[in-house]
Design a protein around this motif. Structure first.
Motif, PDB file in Angstrom:
ATOM      1  N   VAL A   1       0.839  -1.198   0.000  1.00 21.94           N
ATOM      2  CA  VAL A   1       0.000   0.000   0.000  1.00 21.94           C
ATOM      3  C   VAL A   1       0.878   1.253   0.000  1.00 21.94           C
ATOM      4  O   VAL A   1       1.687   1.442   0.909  1.00 21.94           O
ATOM      5  N   GLY A   2       0.748   2.085  -1.033  1.00 21.80           N
ATOM      6  CA  GLY A   2       1.531   3.325  -1.092  1.00 21.80           C
ATOM      7  C   GLY A   2       3.018   3.075  -1.174  1.00 21.80           C
ATOM      8  O   GLY A   2       3.820   3.828  -0.635  1.00 21.80           O
ATOM      9  N   ILE A   3       3.380   1.982  -1.850  1.00 25.40           N
ATOM     10  CA  ILE A   3       4.795   1.632  -2.062  1.00 25.40           C
ATOM     11  C   ILE A   3       5.050   1.695  -3.560  1.00 25.40           C
ATOM     12  O   ILE A   3       4.283   1.122  -4.344  1.00 25.40           O
ATOM     13  N   SER A   4       6.117   2.418  -3.957  1.00 28.50           N
ATOM     14  CA  SER A   4       6.322   2.625  -5.391  1.00 28.50           C
ATOM     15  C   SER A   4       6.798   1.356  -6.097  1.00 28.50           C
ATOM     16  O   SER A   4       6.511   1.152  -7.269  1.00 28.50           O
ATOM     17  N   GLY A   5       7.559   0.508  -5.363  1.00 23.82           N
ATOM     18  CA  GLY A   5       8.069  -0.706  -6.006  1.00 23.82           C
ATOM     19  C   GLY A   5       9.478  -0.528  -6.532  1.00 23.82           C
ATOM     20  O   GLY A   5       9.824  -1.013  -7.610  1.00 23.82           O
ATOM     21  N   ALA A   6      10.318   0.188  -5.758  1.00 24.32           N
ATOM     22  CA  ALA A   6      11.732   0.328  -6.119  1.00 24.32           C
ATOM     23  C   ALA A   6      12.351  -1.068  -6.184  1.00 24.32           C
ATOM     24  O   ALA A   6      11.935  -1.975  -5.460  1.00 24.32           O
ATOM     25  N   ILE A   7      13.364  -1.196  -7.014  1.00 21.34           N
ATOM     26  CA  ILE A   7      13.995  -2.499  -7.238  1.00 21.34           C
ATOM     27  C   ILE A   7      14.428  -3.146  -5.927  1.00 21.34           C
ATOM     28  O   ILE A   7      14.296  -4.358  -5.742  1.00 21.34           O
ATOM     29  N   GLN A   8      14.901  -2.318  -4.971  1.00 22.25           N
ATOM     30  CA  GLN A   8      15.356  -2.899  -3.696  1.00 22.25           C
ATOM     31  C   GLN A   8      14.186  -3.404  -2.850  1.00 22.25           C
ATOM     32  O   GLN A   8      14.353  -4.282  -2.021  1.00 22.25           O
ATOM     33  N   HIS A   9      13.006  -2.815  -3.033  1.00 22.06           N
ATOM     34  CA  HIS A   9      11.846  -3.338  -2.316  1.00 22.06           C
ATOM     35  C   HIS A   9      11.392  -4.645  -2.975  1.00 22.06           C
ATOM     36  O   HIS A   9      11.130  -5.636  -2.285  1.00 22.06           O
ATOM     37  N   LEU A  10      11.359  -4.639  -4.298  1.00 21.21           N
ATOM     38  CA  LEU A  10      10.937  -5.848  -5.027  1.00 21.21           C
ATOM     39  C   LEU A  10      11.824  -7.037  -4.667  1.00 21.21           C
ATOM     40  O   LEU A  10      11.369  -8.173  -4.578  1.00 21.21           O
ATOM     41  N   ALA A  11      13.121  -6.758  -4.441  1.00 23.71           N
ATOM     42  CA  ALA A  11      14.065  -7.829  -4.117  1.00 23.71           C
ATOM     43  C   ALA A  11      13.583  -8.626  -2.910  1.00 23.71           C
ATOM     44  O   ALA A  11      13.861  -9.814  -2.800  1.00 23.71           O
ATOM     45  N   GLY A  12      12.873  -7.994  -2.002  1.00 22.79           N
ATOM     46  CA  GLY A  12      12.465  -8.669  -0.784  1.00 22.79           C
ATOM     47  C   GLY A  12      11.107  -9.334  -0.851  1.00 22.79           C
ATOM     48  O   GLY A  12      10.768 -10.099   0.058  1.00 22.79           O
ATOM     49  N   MET A  13      10.302  -9.056  -1.889  1.00 25.80           N
ATOM     50  CA  MET A  13       8.932  -9.579  -1.865  1.00 25.80           C
ATOM     51  C   MET A  13       8.428 -10.142  -3.183  1.00 25.80           C
ATOM     52  O   MET A  13       7.332 -10.671  -3.238  1.00 25.80           O
ATOM     53  N   ARG A  14       9.255 -10.053  -4.236  1.00 26.65           N
ATOM     54  CA  ARG A  14       8.720 -10.440  -5.540  1.00 26.65           C
ATOM     55  C   ARG A  14       8.411 -11.926  -5.644  1.00 26.65           C
ATOM     56  O   ARG A  14       7.660 -12.348  -6.526  1.00 26.65           O
ATOM     57  N   SER A  15       8.962 -12.761  -4.757  1.00 23.96           N
ATOM     58  CA  SER A  15       8.666 -14.194  -4.817  1.00 23.96           C
ATOM     59  C   SER A  15       7.421 -14.569  -4.026  1.00 23.96           C
ATOM     60  O   SER A  15       7.134 -15.753  -3.877  1.00 23.96           O
TER      61      SER A  15
END
Ligand SMILES: Cc1cc2nc3c(=O)[nH]c(=O)nc-3n(C[C@H](O)[C@H](O)[C@H](O)COP(=O)(O)OP(=O)(O)OC[C@H]3O[C@@H](n4cnc5c(N)ncnc54)[C@H](O)[C@@H]3O)c2cc1C
Ligand SMILES: Nc1ncnc2c1ncn2[C@@H]1O[C@H](COP(=O)(O)O)[C@@H](O)[C@H]1O
Lengths: 304, 253
Positions: A249-263
């Motif tokens: 919620v209200g998270i842009s999805g920077a590559i470093q954030h995706l690294a932790g949750m994309r799976s």
């Protein structure tokens, strides 16, 4: 082929990873020996389907987490390929046992097949590595990447008295302010980012979390800028999580954030910007402000 | 006694990773950086030195590009620089890499070792505990802070109920999670000094390490599987639709 599964317990019950490790061993055609550090959860382990035997290792050293001491106490019970969970504790003990026995370790495996071939994400999921390993190897498996073994078994339990010298002593325990579920334990996570506006607005996410037994996570931006606990941070320099459902919620999805949750198995994104990169990984994207979408989410979940 | 800090050079977290010929193509990496947790380890090492003395020895194993990383470490205060030259660092298995690092730590006369809890390329978390085992040292992982407490060290790590402060004596390896302070920025003087600093270059032979054969063979690298494009909805009215899909399509609630 022989496989030893290193069980992990949380309190007096087994961590869910243990039954996943057993099931993974079963898919290789092996009924593993399950080694239970400290003995808590041995009964439960013996009741899992497809377990050869359980070795309950009891000793004073298991009162304090000291990977070195635990590895000393456990390693003589391990033979063949060793499987552990890719949890923080699992990774540490497994690495230590591998080095003690002179065996290589492959961590965070998401697929294993006979041969023996293992697959794991590297570069935070930006690439996948496939390797061939020998039987004398230690492998840790990512949580929730494997099905769990069923229950109904009744494997024999051997109890072994084996301690080792603990070199760490706990001087002070600092308790969390609130007793919320940790993101690394949760099957559903709802995370907030800078788009939430201010720290206080996390209470809306907590209300949603309580409806479905979810943990609350956060982006690094809000951890750093609003002083949220680092234990909530998901991403490259926070936790890597693989829940069944991740709601951003209200998270842009920077590559470093995706690294932790994309799976995560399923990802829902709520963001007012239709171009936000988070929508690139979302299974279900909702273009809306959180002010509108979060109350709607609350009411939809409470009327399930 | 010295304080060793293990620093790995990895593709910057913003760099695109591309695969060609079944291998990650290192030549196409636009920027190399110090692995993020290693920055926290380095900062903690510098603080320990300020409080209790000893040289900070920065150790990196990898190809010649790692020289930049070592000079960056010197610019913020690392005293001694050790480069274990190896062109194929990611093809070594954990046993081989740990033997090299442990030998270099011993040779550098360090009794305290700081490293990252996980490197940003391997995402493994094997090195700290593995090196500790080889050195016969204690180890703590997920550490966010270390201070000197008389002869002992006091480290903060997570516990099931929050955090705990744990006392340990040397030799010990601390594998760092995100720390409490970011790595300091270099100043001009630091950068100038770092340019002139001597780097010890050690090979496996210099370290008396016989790498032996590996039991792990990397067959291939591949790009991650494409995720099917998601479904996108406009407006908060769609929330109830999505919740129904989470229940009926995805079966997750
Ligand atoms: C080495 C390194 C490591 C890092 N590690 C991490 C990490 O572990 N985890 C991490 O998260 N980041 C990490 N970062 C930071 C990362 O690059 C981003 O800066 C950060 O993730 C941004 O957080 P955010 O999405 O909350 O904020 P922003 O990028 O500012 O995004 C806010 C979003 O909210 C949306 N929004 C605004 N108002 C509303 C509203 N009313 N309703 C709905 N949506 C709204 C906006 O459209 C925007 O997309 C790291 C960076 C570096 C360099
Ligand atoms: N080639 C290397 N050179 C120096 N330090 C390393 C190297 N590989 C790993 N490390 C250290 O060990 C930590 C954990 O790495 P890993 O076990 O690969 O996840 C890293 O954060 C570094 O501190």
């Amino acid at each position: 082929m022989e496989i030893t599964v290193l069980a992990e317990s949380s309190g007096s019950t087994l961590h869910p990873i243990t039954s996943q490790l057993v099931h993974a061993a079963n898919t290789l055609g092996v009924s593993p020996t399950v080694v239970v550090p400290g003995g808590e959860g041995s009964e439960e382990a013996s009741n899992l389907d497809g377990v050869g035997k359980v070795i309950s290792v009891v000793g004073d050293c298991f009162a304090t987490f000291d990977g070195g001491a635990w590895a000393s106490a456990l390693s003589s019970q391990c033979s063949g390929m060793i499987l552990a969970g890719a949890t923080p504790k699992g990774r540490e003990i497994a690495s230590r046992i591998a080095a003690k026995l002179g065996m290589p370790i492959v961590q965070d495996v998401t697929n294993i097949s006979s041969g023996i071939t293992v697959t794991r994400p590297i570069y935070s999921g930006k690439a996948i590595e496939t390797s061939s390993i020998q039987e004398n190897c230690v492998v840790t498996l990512r949580a929730n990447a494997f099905d769990a073994a069923g229950s109904g078994g009744s494997a024999p339990i051997n109890t072994v008295d084996q301690s080792a010298d603990v070199s760490l002593s706990i001087k002070e325990a600092i308790n969390k302010a609130t007793e919320r579920l940790d993101v690394s334990e949760a099957d559903i996570i709802i995370s907030g980012g800078r788009g939430i506006g201010q720290k206080e607005n996390f209470s809306h996410l907590e209300e949603v979390a309580d409806l479905v037994g979810a943990a609350v996570g956060a982006s690094r931006a809000v951890v750093d800028e609003w002083g949220m606990p680092h234990s909530m941070q998901v991403g490259q320099t926070g936790k890597t999580v693989t829940p069944s459902l991740y709601i951003a919620v209200g998270i842009s999805g920077a590559i470093q954030h995706l690294a932790g949750m994309r799976s995560s198995k399923y990802i829902v994104a709520i963001n007012k910007d239709p171009e936000a990169p988070i929508f690139g990984v979302a299974d279900y994207g909702i273009v809306a402000t959180w002010e509108e979408a979060v109350p709607a989410l609350k009411s939809a979940l409470s009327s399930l | 006694m010295n304080i060793a800090v293990l620093l790995k050079q990895v593709p910057d977290t913003t760099a695109k990773i591309s695969v060609s010929g079944g291998r990650v193509d290192e030549n196409s990496v636009s920027k190399w950086s110090m692995s993020p947790y290693d920055e926290y380890a380095l900062e903690a090492a510098l603080k320990l030195k300020e409080a209790g003395g000893g040289n900070v020895v920065a150790i990196s194993a990898g190809p010649s590009r790692c020289e930049k990383l070592l000079r960056d470490a010197a610019a913020v205060g690392a005293d001694d620089l050790v480069h274990i030259m190896n062109d194929d660092i990611n093809n070594l298995d954990s046993t081989q890499l740990q033997k090299l690092l442990a030998a270099a730590i011993s040779k550098s006369n360090s009794s305290i070792v700081l490293c990252g809890k996980q490197a940003a390329d391997t995402n493994s978390g094997s090195t700290g505990p593995g090196v500790a085992e080889i050195l016969g040292a204690s180890c703590m992982t997920m550490v966010s802070e270390v201070t000197k407490d008389g002869e002992d060290y006091l480290a903060t790590r997570p516990s099931s109920s929050g955090h705990e402060k744990v006392a340990v004596s040397a030799p010990c390896v601390f594998a760092f999670d995100k720390g409490v302070t970011e790595m300091r920025r270099p100043n001009v003087r630091g950068i100038m000094m770092a340019k002139k600093k001597e780097i010890e270059i050690w090979s496996a032979a210099d370290l008396d390490v016989d790498l032996g054969n590996s039991n792990v063979t990397i067959n291939s690298h591949s790009p991650p599987p494409e995720k099917p494009p998601g479904q996108k909805f406009e407006g908060a009215d769609s929330v109830s639709t999505v919740v129904a899909k989470l229940r009926d399509e995805a079966n997750v609630i």
